[in-house]
Design a protein around this motif. Structure first.
Motif, PDB file in Angstrom:
ATOM      1  N   GLY A  66       0.789  -1.227   0.000  1.00 28.32           N
ATOM      2  CA  GLY A  66       0.000   0.000   0.000  1.00 28.32           C
ATOM      3  C   GLY A  66       0.815   1.267   0.000  1.00 28.32           C
ATOM      4  N   GLY A  67       2.121   1.148   0.185  1.00 30.69           N
ATOM      5  CA  GLY A  67       2.961   2.340   0.180  1.00 30.69           C
ATOM      6  C   GLY A  67       3.048   2.973  -1.188  1.00 30.69           C
ATOM      7  N   LYS A  68       3.510   4.204  -1.210  1.00 32.24           N
ATOM      8  CA  LYS A  68       3.620   4.936  -2.466  1.00 32.24           C
ATOM      9  C   LYS A  68       4.752   4.422  -3.344  1.00 32.24           C
ATOM     10  N   VAL A  69       5.757   3.835  -2.723  1.00 32.86           N
ATOM     11  CA  VAL A  69       6.934   3.415  -3.465  1.00 32.86           C
ATOM     12  C   VAL A  69       7.069   1.889  -3.348  1.00 32.86           C
ATOM     13  N   ALA A  70       6.953   1.206  -4.464  1.00 40.31           N
ATOM     14  CA  ALA A  70       7.014  -0.258  -4.463  1.00 40.31           C
ATOM     15  C   ALA A  70       8.365  -0.775  -3.971  1.00 40.31           C
ATOM     16  N   ASP A  71       9.411   0.036  -4.120  1.00 38.86           N
ATOM     17  CA  ASP A  71      10.757  -0.372  -3.705  1.00 38.86           C
ATOM     18  C   ASP A  71      10.965  -0.309  -2.196  1.00 38.86           C
ATOM     19  N   THR A  72       9.984   0.188  -1.458  1.00 36.44           N
ATOM     20  CA  THR A  72      10.148   0.345  -0.011  1.00 36.44           C
ATOM     21  C   THR A  72       8.996  -0.316   0.753  1.00 36.44           C
ATOM     22  N   PRO A  73       8.937  -1.644   0.759  1.00 37.72           N
ATOM     23  CA  PRO A  73       7.863  -2.326   1.484  1.00 37.72           C
ATOM     24  C   PRO A  73       8.091  -2.392   2.993  1.00 37.72           C
ATOM     25  N   GLY A  74       9.186  -1.827   3.464  1.00 40.04           N
ATOM     26  CA  GLY A  74       9.475  -1.772   4.889  1.00 40.04           C
ATOM     27  C   GLY A  74      10.566  -0.749   5.138  1.00 40.04           C
ATOM     28  N   CYS A  75      10.674  -0.310   6.365  1.00 50.23           N
ATOM     29  CA  CYS A  75      11.721   0.654   6.724  1.00 50.23           C
ATOM     30  C   CYS A  75      13.102   0.071   6.441  1.00 50.23           C
ATOM     31  N   ALA A  76      13.214  -1.256   6.644  1.00 50.76           N
ATOM     32  CA  ALA A  76      14.490  -1.935   6.430  1.00 50.76           C
ATOM     33  C   ALA A  76      14.935  -1.886   4.968  1.00 50.76           C
ATOM     34  N   SER A  77      14.034  -1.529   4.063  1.00 54.88           N
ATOM     35  CA  SER A  77      14.410  -1.417   2.650  1.00 54.88           C
ATOM     36  C   SER A  77      15.520  -0.393   2.467  1.00 54.88           C
ATOM     37  N   CYS A  78      15.455   0.693   3.197  1.00 59.73           N
ATOM     38  CA  CYS A  78      16.495   1.721   3.120  1.00 59.73           C
ATOM     39  C   CYS A  78      17.438   1.676   4.321  1.00 59.73           C
TER      40      CYS A  78
END
Length: 145
Positions: A66-78
């Motif tokens: 549901g996030g705006k950015v598909a590349d960031t499905p969790g905080c741990a993504s960045c």
């Protein structure tokens, strides 16, 4: 008179509870931020019983949809799966200071900065604003890392 074992166990449990609370707050500003989120969470959720590092961990790691950015499905993504590590912005490649309070003691001590980050990042990761309970859970988890 020597204390009995049940009294010693009770004293140890009380000390441990105080230690967990201290670890979660550590800094007076962080404690004030958590107190504010606790008051909001109590108002939003009548059964609110305190913050959970485990729920905060799940929020941090994801995955979420549901996030705006598909590349960031969790905080741990960045921010990496290890909150004590240096993260990297998914788009710009810039370094991001560690999220864990143990590696970045100033984390979650500026109320305006904390709220600014939650307003931006919750929408990007979750597709909605975080609740006060989620914010408190998240800070509680990272305060103990």
């Amino acid at each position: 008179m020597r204390p009995t074992k049940p009294i010693l166990l009770l004293a140890a449990a009380v000390s441990l509870g105080a230690g967990v609370a201290l670890a979660a707050s550590g800094d007076p500003e962080r404690a004030r931020i958590l107190d504010g989120y606790a008051a909001q969470a109590k108002a939003q959720t009548p059964g609110f019983a305190g913050f959970s590092a485990e729920r905060g961990r799940a929020l941090y790691l994801g995955p979420h949809t549901g996030g705006k950015v598909a590349d960031t499905p969790g905080c741990a993504s960045c921010h990496t799966r290890d909150p004590a590590g240096t993260g990297r912005h998914y788009k710009t490649g810039r370094d991001i200071l560690p999220m864990a309070v143990s590696a970045n003691p100033k984390r979650f001590t500026d109320p305006a900065e904390v709220e600014k980050r939650f307003e931006r990042d919750c929408v990007n990761v979750l597709g909605r604003a975080c609740t006060a309970q989620e914010k408190g859970d998240f800070i509680t988890f990272l305060s103990n890392q």
